[in-house]
Design a protein around this motif. Structure first.
Motif, PDB file in Angstrom:
ATOM      1  N   ALA A 182     -37.524 -11.991 -87.902  1.00  0.00           N
ATOM      2  CA  ALA A 182     -36.836 -12.556 -86.734  1.00  0.00           C
ATOM      3  C   ALA A 182     -36.585 -11.492 -85.674  1.00  0.00           C
ATOM      4  O   ALA A 182     -36.701 -11.754 -84.473  1.00  0.00           O
ATOM      5  N   PHE A 183     -36.242 -10.280 -86.104  1.00  0.00           N
ATOM      6  CA  PHE A 183     -36.017  -9.189 -85.153  1.00  0.00           C
ATOM      7  C   PHE A 183     -37.311  -8.831 -84.431  1.00  0.00           C
ATOM      8  O   PHE A 183     -37.323  -8.652 -83.206  1.00  0.00           O
ATOM      9  N   ALA A 184     -38.401  -8.719 -85.185  1.00  0.00           N
ATOM     10  CA  ALA A 184     -39.702  -8.419 -84.571  1.00  0.00           C
ATOM     11  C   ALA A 184     -40.064  -9.492 -83.548  1.00  0.00           C
ATOM     12  O   ALA A 184     -40.551  -9.191 -82.452  1.00  0.00           O
ATOM     13  N   ASP A 185     -39.807 -10.741 -83.904  1.00  0.00           N
ATOM     14  CA  ASP A 185     -40.095 -11.851 -82.991  1.00  0.00           C
ATOM     15  C   ASP A 185     -39.278 -11.724 -81.704  1.00  0.00           C
ATOM     16  O   ASP A 185     -39.773 -11.996 -80.609  1.00  0.00           O
ATOM     17  N   SER A 186     -38.022 -11.273 -81.828  1.00  0.00           N
ATOM     18  CA  SER A 186     -37.179 -11.104 -80.635  1.00  0.00           C
ATOM     19  C   SER A 186     -37.692  -9.990 -79.728  1.00  0.00           C
ATOM     20  O   SER A 186     -37.418  -9.980 -78.530  1.00  0.00           O
ATOM     21  N   LEU A 187     -38.450  -9.049 -80.304  1.00  0.00           N
ATOM     22  CA  LEU A 187     -39.044  -7.957 -79.525  1.00  0.00           C
ATOM     23  C   LEU A 187     -40.401  -8.348 -78.953  1.00  0.00           C
ATOM     24  O   LEU A 187     -40.977  -7.596 -78.156  1.00  0.00           O
ATOM     25  N   GLY A 188     -40.915  -9.492 -79.384  1.00  0.00           N
ATOM     26  CA  GLY A 188     -42.220  -9.938 -78.916  1.00  0.00           C
ATOM     27  C   GLY A 188     -43.377  -9.278 -79.654  1.00  0.00           C
ATOM     28  O   GLY A 188     -44.480  -9.167 -79.103  1.00  0.00           O
ATOM     29  N   VAL A 189     -43.136  -8.850 -80.909  1.00  0.00           N
ATOM     30  CA  VAL A 189     -44.186  -8.199 -81.690  1.00  0.00           C
ATOM     31  C   VAL A 189     -44.278  -8.844 -83.069  1.00  0.00           C
ATOM     32  O   VAL A 189     -43.410  -9.607 -83.478  1.00  0.00           O
ATOM     33  N   ASP A 190     -45.349  -8.493 -83.788  1.00  0.00           N
ATOM     34  CA  ASP A 190     -45.516  -8.937 -85.168  1.00  0.00           C
ATOM     35  C   ASP A 190     -44.767  -7.975 -86.093  1.00  0.00           C
ATOM     36  O   ASP A 190     -44.323  -6.911 -85.670  1.00  0.00           O
ATOM     37  N   VAL A 191     -44.666  -8.362 -87.362  1.00  0.00           N
ATOM     38  CA  VAL A 191     -44.043  -7.485 -88.352  1.00  0.00           C
ATOM     39  C   VAL A 191     -45.061  -7.142 -89.427  1.00  0.00           C
ATOM     40  O   VAL A 191     -45.909  -7.975 -89.784  1.00  0.00           O
ATOM     41  N   GLU A 192     -45.006  -5.917 -89.901  1.00  0.00           N
ATOM     42  CA  GLU A 192     -45.873  -5.476 -90.994  1.00  0.00           C
ATOM     43  C   GLU A 192     -44.995  -4.796 -92.043  1.00  0.00           C
ATOM     44  O   GLU A 192     -44.219  -3.893 -91.710  1.00  0.00           O
ATOM     45  N   PHE A 193     -45.114  -5.238 -93.298  1.00  0.00           N
ATOM     46  CA  PHE A 193     -44.327  -4.654 -94.383  1.00  0.00           C
ATOM     47  C   PHE A 193     -45.192  -3.664 -95.162  1.00  0.00           C
ATOM     48  O   PHE A 193     -46.322  -3.976 -95.534  1.00  0.00           O
ATOM     49  N   VAL A 194     -44.639  -2.478 -95.378  1.00  0.00           N
ATOM     50  CA  VAL A 194     -45.351  -1.430 -96.106  1.00  0.00           C
ATOM     51  C   VAL A 194     -44.475  -0.957 -97.261  1.00  0.00           C
ATOM     52  O   VAL A 194     -43.335  -0.524 -97.044  1.00  0.00           O
ATOM     53  N   GLU A 195     -44.991  -1.061 -98.486  1.00  0.00           N
ATOM     54  CA  GLU A 195     -44.251  -0.541 -99.641  1.00  0.00           C
ATOM     55  C   GLU A 195     -44.286   0.985 -99.622  1.00  0.00           C
ATOM     56  O   GLU A 195     -45.352   1.579 -99.459  1.00  0.00           O
ATOM     57  N   ILE A 196     -43.125   1.586 -99.787  1.00  0.00           N
ATOM     58  CA  ILE A 196     -43.019   3.041 -99.715  1.00  0.00           C
ATOM     59  C   ILE A 196     -42.429   3.599-101.005  1.00  0.00           C
ATOM     60  O   ILE A 196     -41.814   2.879-101.795  1.00  0.00           O
ATOM     61  N   ASP A 197     -42.625   4.876-101.191  1.00  0.00           N
ATOM     62  CA  ASP A 197     -41.913   5.613-102.232  1.00  0.00           C
ATOM     63  C   ASP A 197     -40.521   5.894-101.672  1.00  0.00           C
ATOM     64  O   ASP A 197     -40.382   6.595-100.668  1.00  0.00           O
ATOM     65  N   TRP A 198     -39.500   5.331-102.292  1.00  0.00           N
ATOM     66  CA  TRP A 198     -38.148   5.392-101.724  1.00  0.00           C
ATOM     67  C   TRP A 198     -37.683   6.827-101.494  1.00  0.00           C
ATOM     68  O   TRP A 198     -36.959   7.112-100.542  1.00  0.00           O
ATOM     69  N   ASP A 199     -38.117   7.716-102.329  1.00  0.00           N
ATOM     70  CA  ASP A 199     -37.705   9.111-102.204  1.00  0.00           C
ATOM     71  C   ASP A 199     -38.300   9.782-100.968  1.00  0.00           C
ATOM     72  O   ASP A 199     -37.824  10.834-100.537  1.00  0.00           O
ATOM     73  N   ASN A 200     -39.342   9.160-100.380  1.00  0.00           N
ATOM     74  CA  ASN A 200     -40.023   9.738 -99.213  1.00  0.00           C
ATOM     75  C   ASN A 200     -39.770   8.961 -97.921  1.00  0.00           C
ATOM     76  O   ASN A 200     -40.510   9.108 -96.949  1.00  0.00           O
ATOM     77  N   LYS A 201     -38.722   8.168 -97.909  1.00  0.00           N
ATOM     78  CA  LYS A 201     -38.502   7.287 -96.764  1.00  0.00           C
ATOM     79  C   LYS A 201     -38.322   8.039 -95.439  1.00  0.00           C
ATOM     80  O   LYS A 201     -38.803   7.595 -94.390  1.00  0.00           O
TER      81      LYS A 201
END
Length: 287
Positions: free
Chosen positions: A93-112
């Motif tokens: 919803a936030f990405a939509d409010s900015l007028g962009v798409d959203v992409e989810f990327v799984e990360i190593d939490w220790d390297n955030k």
């Protein structure tokens, strides 16, 4: 003699004319107007400003890249492999409010933090506890959800451990770089770091760790009767904490998200989303 004098005079005149010509050339070079660098300077400034603005950077790319881990009920995949959850839906919803798409990327939490600074992701939106370590390394949104770190135990052994002191000889599975890991290390208890909180649950279920420490919101969704971990239970709370979203230092996306959280709280859409994932009791009022 006369011829010799004539030759001398002619030579002198030639030298004089050559010197004069050189002087005029130098004068022309010296008086030439300097190149106008205003346009190039303004162009460089504009490029620098665009680069320093995360909002322009995200809009220029056309998508918001969100760093996550598998963390129900905040970010997890449905039967079709799509990312859903309270955080995932709010990020969309936030990405939509900015007028962009959203992409989810799984990360190593220790390297955030490394992922953020390298611009492989634009934010960390994954039930992230606002610890001093996090807030010193990132610029973070206002808190939007309350949470706690809780101890997970096999249900048939939970009665043996009524206090934190009772658990001092246990080995705990914890997510690397998490608030749960910090709590166990502060107690100086033995722990095994794993990639994700879901892995910590699997460790306890498999009997390779005695206990785990994970987020209360995750425990509520994934542990106990009617879940995939019906033989586990959560017991003691080790702390109380709040979730926020992390961005790069100096990011103008922080203010944009705070405004978004405030407006969606006011219009009820944030709470409606929270109710869908049963985290509405933990939501922090957005003022």
């Amino acid at each position: 003699m006369k011829k010799w004098l004539a030759l001398m005079l002619a030579g002198a005149m030639c030298l004089s004319m050559a010197a004069c010509g050189a002087s005029k050339t130098e004068d022309k070079q010296d008086t030439k107007e300097p190149a106008d660098t205003t346009a190039s300077a303004e162009s460089s400034d504009a490029a620098a400003n665009a680069e320093s603005s995360d909002l322009d950077y995200v809009r220029g790319n056309g998508n918001l890249v969100v760093g996550i881990t598998d963390f129900e009920p905040m970010d997890y995949k449905d039967a079709d492999g799509n990312w859903i959850g309270f955080d995932a839906d709010m990020a969309k919803a936030f990405a939509d409010s900015l007028g962009v798409d959203v992409e989810f990327v799984e990360i190593d939490w220790d390297n955030k933090v490394l992922e953020l600074d390298a611009k492989t992701i634009d934010c960390v939106w994954n039930g992230m506890t606002l610890t001093p370590e996090v807030t010193s390394a990132m610029d973070c949104s206002n808190a939007y959800c309350n949470n706690a770190q809780v101890v997970i135990l096999p249900k048939d052994k939970a009665d043996q451990y009524k206090s934190v002191e009772d658990m001092k000889d246990l080995t705990f599975a914890v997510e690397a770089g998490s608030a749960g890991e910090a709590e166990i290390k502060a107690l100086n208890y033995n722990c095994t770091a794993v990639k994700a909180q879901s892995d910590a649950l699997m460790e306890v279920a498999a009997g390779t760790s005695d206990a785990a420490v994970i987020d209360l919101l995750m425990a509520s969704a994934m542990v106990g009767e009617g879940t995939g971990y019906a033989d586990l239970t959560y017991t003691l709370n080790l702390n109380s904490e709040e979730y926020g979203v992390g961005f790069r230092k100096g990011s103008d996306l922080v203010a944009a998200l705070n405004d978004f959280l405030k407006s969606t709280y006011a219009d009820g859409s944030l709470m409606k989303c929270a109710e869908t994932y049963k985290v509405d009791a933990s939501i922090v009022e957005q003022k």
